[in-house]
Design a protein around this motif. Structure first.
Motif, mmCIF file in Angstrom:
data_model
loop_
_atom_site.group_PDB
_atom_site.id
_atom_site.type_symbol
_atom_site.label_atom_id
_atom_site.label_comp_id
_atom_site.label_asym_id
_atom_site.label_seq_id
_atom_site.Cartn_x
_atom_site.Cartn_y
_atom_site.Cartn_z
ATOM 1 N N THR B 52 26.613 8.188 15.204
ATOM 2 C CA THR B 52 28.006 7.837 14.898
ATOM 3 C C THR B 52 28.554 6.793 15.859
ATOM 4 N N LEU B 53 27.947 6.693 17.043
ATOM 5 C CA LEU B 53 28.548 5.891 18.109
ATOM 6 C C LEU B 53 28.060 4.440 18.062
ATOM 7 N N GLY B 54 28.203 3.830 16.877
ATOM 8 C CA GLY B 54 27.695 2.480 16.669
ATOM 9 C C GLY B 54 28.299 1.437 17.592
ATOM 10 N N GLY B 55 29.492 1.694 18.102
ATOM 11 C CA GLY B 55 30.165 0.715 18.944
ATOM 12 C C GLY B 55 29.576 0.583 20.341
ATOM 13 N N ALA B 56 28.672 1.476 20.705
ATOM 14 C CA ALA B 56 28.116 1.427 22.062
ATOM 15 C C ALA B 56 26.814 0.627 22.092
ATOM 16 N N ASP B 162 36.898 0.600 13.873
ATOM 17 C CA ASP B 162 36.319 -0.474 14.684
ATOM 18 C C ASP B 162 35.260 0.063 15.644
ATOM 19 N N GLY B 163 35.350 1.336 15.981
ATOM 20 C CA GLY B 163 34.376 1.933 16.882
ATOM 21 C C GLY B 163 33.146 2.421 16.156
ATOM 22 N N ARG B 164 33.319 2.651 14.864
ATOM 23 C CA ARG B 164 32.234 3.182 14.040
ATOM 24 C C ARG B 164 31.223 2.081 13.715
ATOM 25 N N VAL B 165 31.712 0.870 13.524
ATOM 26 C CA VAL B 165 30.835 -0.242 13.157
ATOM 27 C C VAL B 165 29.938 -0.600 14.331
ATOM 28 N N GLY B 166 29.010 -1.470 14.093
ATOM 29 C CA GLY B 166 28.145 -1.895 15.196
ATOM 30 C C GLY B 166 26.699 -1.812 14.771
#
Ligand SMILES: Cc1cc2nc3c(=O)[nH]c(=O)nc-3n(C[C@H](O)[C@H](O)[C@H](O)COP(=O)(O)OP(=O)(O)OC[C@H]3O[C@@H](n4cnc5c(N)ncnc54)[C@H](O)[C@@H]3O)c2cc1C
Ligand SMILES: Nc1ncnc2c1ncn2[C@@H]1O[C@H](COP(=O)(O)O)[C@@H](O)[C@H]1O
Lengths: 256, 320
Positions: B52-56, B162-166
């Motif tokens: 889930t933490l695609g933004g990292a 915006d935090g989900r994408v990445g």
């Protein structure tokens, strides 16, 4: 169980706030103070524990204003055994400085449990409860909504969100950041507070205000209501009429 | 990596929270300024939750039997050890029930300045933040001395999407950097919320009362208006803590999130913890005697005045 309750004054939330001339603080000359509401819950939880298992309650509060005396005498009238007023004039403090003040004072007090409010509305640089615990290297739990004294220490209910809670057991000494007591904070008659004022429960302790630390406010603003809502104005009748029109437009009131 | 942006994420029973994703979004926009990588710590969750933490750029999944349920002592010890080891420039912590047990512990345990109640964090020309103090009545710009700090961020300060994408990120599974045996806090059990008589999340219209209602008896005024509107009565937290309404009626951070077509607030100040649970309502009308009440900042329509004047007036007109 011997309990220390940490209480602090906060600017009265319903009073009109103004900005200081330098633009970096509230104008404190005209500010009224009340006790932090979560600290009242902490005291209530402490009183309930004392009623269950006995022990003593010592209440600590910083500052010199008359409001501090009111806070402390009220706590004594409710059932606290001792009240300690910290410092002749400590001024507005950061949470770190306040926590340091409390930890210094706690070194003279025999306690098993420290209770304080989970937060205060002006804690710009952290929560006093967790700061005190961390400085004293004690375990802490925040957002506490109930406690239960047990043989090993205390059983504690912590609230998460959406009504989910969890229970923990913690050995003593420990620090708890109280969100809400098991029951609403009790009221106390003015006559009891007057009685406390005649007693010897309140002592003053000198305190050296610690340094303010590394976080600095550069500007303060009071967000204007006009930035958000369309203000309706008029008297109650006119406003009610407009609100019903608004509800009609929102599709929740039929007809017209 | 001394300039790293370190995001403390949180989960309950393995489910990563929206607040965590919001912090990743905030971390990403800080990364765009500083060029530093965003590292997320996911403590005690199953490694699959890292997806889930695609933004990292990097997710550190810390596994240990003592960490699978949130434990303020164990989780704080792990985060403090990680921050001391990695020396990030910026540590973002959600200002939630979990983050509240961590942020101040990091500040003391890592000797870092802490800024709480943050709405915005910036890194261009020194670390700074905009904070919401005095239950939303005051906004403060804050500067940090030094080039490293911890920021405790209010929910809703960035977009979770915006935090989900990445893109693809690295996931590293690590053991706890500290020995967690012999802890002083033991997790016992979770309690699910008790269901209520009324589901306030299903109502089209909510009549919401705050401390301005003054007494339990006065709730009747709200009941009457809700009945006239075919809606339900909800409340802010103090009303529930007083025992005037059941917990199932509480809107906000520790209560329920509601999105009715119309949200009518009477004597609710609009503290961030309340606003968190209602700001996405379609039409918000607020009545408050204090023109500075922050509820007017989220409301679409506001009236400054006494709720006891207008509440019965509304009921009369609807019934009339
Ligand atoms: C971890 C945590 C979680 C929390 N979770 C929640 C939550 O889920 N939900 C929640 O609501 N709060 C929550 N809170 C509490 C929150 O911080 C506030 O204390 C609370 O929202 C304030 O409630 P209120 O607006 O009713 O009361 P107050 O802030 O006291 O406001 C009362 C308002 O009524 C107005 N008023 C008074 N008399 C009248 C009158 N006659 N007519 C019109 N207006 C009047 C006043 O001007 C004032 O603005 C939480 C706090 C913490 C620390
Ligand atoms: N008022 C403050 N505001 C923010 N951070 C602080 C403050 N005081 C101390 N700190 C930080 O917290 C660390 C530990 O504080 P202390 O234990 O008081 O020395 C210090 O090294 C500071 O970086």
């Amino acid at each position: 169980m011997n309990i220390a309750v940490l209480m602090r004054p906060v600017p009265d939330p319903v009073e009109e706030l103004e900005i200081s001339p330098d633009g970096a603080d509230l104008d404190r000359d005209y500010l009224g103070y009340v006790v932090n509401e979560f600290d009242e819950h902490a005291l209530e939880e402490g009183l309930l524990i004392k009623e269950q298992v006995g022990g003593t309650i010592t209440v600590l509060a910083p500052g010199s204003a008359d409001e501090i005396d009111d806070i402390l005498y009220t706590a004594l009238a409710k059932g606290a055994d001792r009240a300690v007023k910290l410092g002749t004039d400590v001024g507005p403090l950061s949470a770190h400085a306040l926590a340091r003040l409390f930890t210094d004072a706690l070194s003279d007090i025999d306690f098993d449990l420290v209770l304080t409010g989970v937060q205060a509305a002006d804690e710009l640089d952290g929560q006093v409860s967790v700061l005190v615990a961390s400085m004293l290297r004690l375990p802490h739990i925040s957002v506490v909504t109930a406690t239960e004294p047990i043989a090993a220490g205390v059983r504690v209910t912590k609230e998460f969100w959406a009504g989910i809670t969890a229970d923990y057991e913690v050995t003593l000494p420990a620090v708890l950041g109280v969100q809400a007591a098991r029951q609403a904070p009790r009221y106390v008659a003015i006559s009891r507070i007057r009685q406390a004022q005649q007693g010897e429960g309140l002592v003053e302790a000198d305190a050296v205000p610690p340094e303010r630390g590394s976080v600095r406010i550069t500007a303060v603003r009071l967000p204007e209501a006009e930035d958000g809502a369309e203000m309706l104005g008029g008297d109650a009748e006119a406003a009610a009429e407009r609100i019903i029109e608004i509800l009609r437009a929102a599709g929740v009131v039929q007809g017209g | 990596m001394a300039n790293e942006i370190f995001v403390v994420t949180e989960h309950l029973a393995g489910e990563v929270t929206e607040s965590s994703l919001e912090l990743l979004a905030m971390g990403r926009s800080l990364a765009a300024t500083t060029g530093a990588p965003v590292v997320a710590a996911l403590i005690g969750a199953p490694p699959a939750a890292a997806a889930t933490l695609g933004g990292a750029d990097l997710v550190l999944v810390v596994g240990d039997p003592h960490l699978s349920e949130f434990n303020p002592e164990a989780h704080a010890a792990v985060v403090v050890a990680l921050v001391n080891e990695r020396e990030p420039a910026i540590v973002l912590v959600p200002y939630t029930s979990i983050g509240m047990d961590l942020a101040s512990a990091i500040s003391v345990g890592c000797e870092l300045p802490l800024v709480s109640y943050c709405r915005r964090v910036t890194a261009a020309g020194g670390l700074a933040a905009t904070c919401q103090l005095h239950a939303g009545k005051v906004e403060a710009d804050v500067a940090v001395q030094g080039d490293r700090a911890v920021f405790a961020v209010l929910s809703g300060s960035a977009s979770a999407d915006d935090g989900r994408v990445g893109g693809a990120h690295a996931v590293e599974e690590i053991a706890s950097p500290v020995d967690l045996s012999g802890g002083k806090i033991t997790f016992i059990e979770f309690h699910e919320p008790v269901g209520g008589d009324v589901d306030i999340t299903a109502a089209d219209v909510l009549v919401v009362v705050g401390r301005g209602i003054d007494s339990g008896e006065n709730i009747e005024l709200a009941d009457e208006l809700a009945a006239a509107l075919g809606g339900a009565v909800a409340a802010s937290r103090p009303i529930i803590d007083q025992g005037w309404l059941p917990k199932s009626r509480q809107v906000g951070k520790s209560g329920l999130t509601v999105k009715p077509k119309a949200y009518l607030a009477f004597g609710v100040s609009g503290a961030p913890e309340h606003v968190e649970g209602m700001r996405d309502s379609s039409t918000i009308v607020a009545v408050n005697s204090d023109p500075q009440a922050p509820i007017f900042g989220v409301a679409h329509y506001g009236w400054v005045g006494d709720l006891f004047d207008i509440l019965p007036e509304l009921t009369d007109r609807l019934e009339g």
